[in-house]
Design an enzyme around this catalytic site. Structure first.
Site, PDB file in Angstrom:
ATOM      1  N   CYS A  89       0.829  -1.220   0.000  1.00 57.42           N
ATOM      2  CA  CYS A  89       0.000   0.000   0.000  1.00 57.42           C
ATOM      3  C   CYS A  89       0.861   1.266   0.000  1.00 57.42           C
ATOM      4  CB  CYS A  89      -1.002  -0.021   1.157  1.00 57.42           C
ATOM      5  SG  CYS A  89      -2.316   1.190   0.884  1.00 57.42           S
ATOM      6  N   HIS A 195      -3.919  -4.872   0.486  1.00 50.87           N
ATOM      7  CA  HIS A 195      -3.486  -5.170   1.862  1.00 50.87           C
ATOM      8  C   HIS A 195      -3.567  -6.668   2.135  1.00 50.87           C
ATOM      9  CE1 HIS A 195      -2.905  -1.218   3.814  1.00 50.87           C
ATOM     10  NE2 HIS A 195      -3.772  -0.783   2.922  1.00 50.87           N
ATOM     11  N   GLU A 197      -2.177  -8.332   4.329  1.00 51.63           N
ATOM     12  CA  GLU A 197      -2.155  -8.639   5.773  1.00 51.63           C
ATOM     13  C   GLU A 197      -3.572  -8.770   6.338  1.00 51.63           C
ATOM     14  OE1 GLU A 197      -1.627  -5.735   4.520  1.00 51.63           O
ATOM     15  OE2 GLU A 197      -2.421  -4.160   5.822  1.00 51.63           O
TER      16      GLU A 197
END
Ligand code: MN
Length: 219
Positions: A89, A195, A197
């Site tokens: 990002c 993202h 994660e």
């Protein structure tokens, strides 16, 4: 404050995360960098547009001079030293600016016909799959994802504009926003605009982004 999901993802992938303070002096930063096996640049606020020679758009938000200084240096060093790098990002934006590229400062007001790439975090889950990305065949990213397409979340109002040498665009959303870059021929340099994660617990291909980083860093 770094999102704990980054720590969880790196640890799940077999790595040991170490968080770099943003107020280190240049000498300490270099000593710390030299001891790292790999680098993950995380999401966050916008890069100061003056660094790439532009006046700030009114919606530029969350600029941190310390964080820019530290992360731009780390990104340049990682590329120079061929240290494995996963840039997420804000990270992909830092990587591009570090190498001389520029950013779209605000997608909704500067890119006609763009899909929504940012949502209200109070009403939209972080793992919401906002759009697809098409992935370049033969790229490192396609090897890691094991596909030439992926569904991704989207939490950015900026994106890459002029892409710095030697970065190569390897994924785009259907509206042409740059969603991933890598450096052909380098061991492991990968930037993604989404993202992973927030996705690695439910999408195995997103965990592989982290395991690929850890494997490269362990080699
Ligand atoms: Mn997006």
């Amino acid at each position: 404050m770094i999102g704990r999901k980054y720590v969880d993802a790196v640890e799940t992938a077999g790595g040991v995360p170490l968080i770099v303070p943003h107020n280190l002096s240049g000498d300490s930063l270099r000593l710390l960098f030299d001891r790292l096996d790999g680098l993950l640049l995380s999401g966050g606020g916008d890069v100061d547009p003056s660094i790439y020679g532009e006046e700030p758009h009114p919606d530029v938000d969350g600029v941190s001079a310390d964080r820019d200084r530290v992360e731009l240096a780390l990104a340049r060093w990682a590329v120079d030293q061929q240290k494995p790098l996963l840039a997420i990002c804000r990270g992909i934006q830092v990587l591009n600016v570090a190498l001389g590229g520029t950013l779209v400062q605000d997608i909704p007001s500067q890119v006609a016909g763009a899909l929504p790439h940012h949502f209200d975090e109070k009403t939209t889950p972080r793992g919401y799959l906002a759009h697809s990305v098409s992935i370049e065949p033969g790229s490192l990213l396609s090897a890691v994802i094991q596909s030439e397409a992926a569904s991704v979340n989207s939490w950015h109002h900026q994106s890459l504009k002029q892409v710095a040498n030697p970065l190569r665009v390897v994924a785009e959303s259907p509206d042409g926003i740059i969603e991933a870059v890598e450096i052909p021929g380098q061991r492991f340099v990968l930037g993604v605009q989404w993202h992973p994660e927030w996705l690695f617990e439910t999408q195995p291909e997103m965990l592989r982004l982290f395991t690929a980083l850890i494997e490269a860093a362990s080699a």
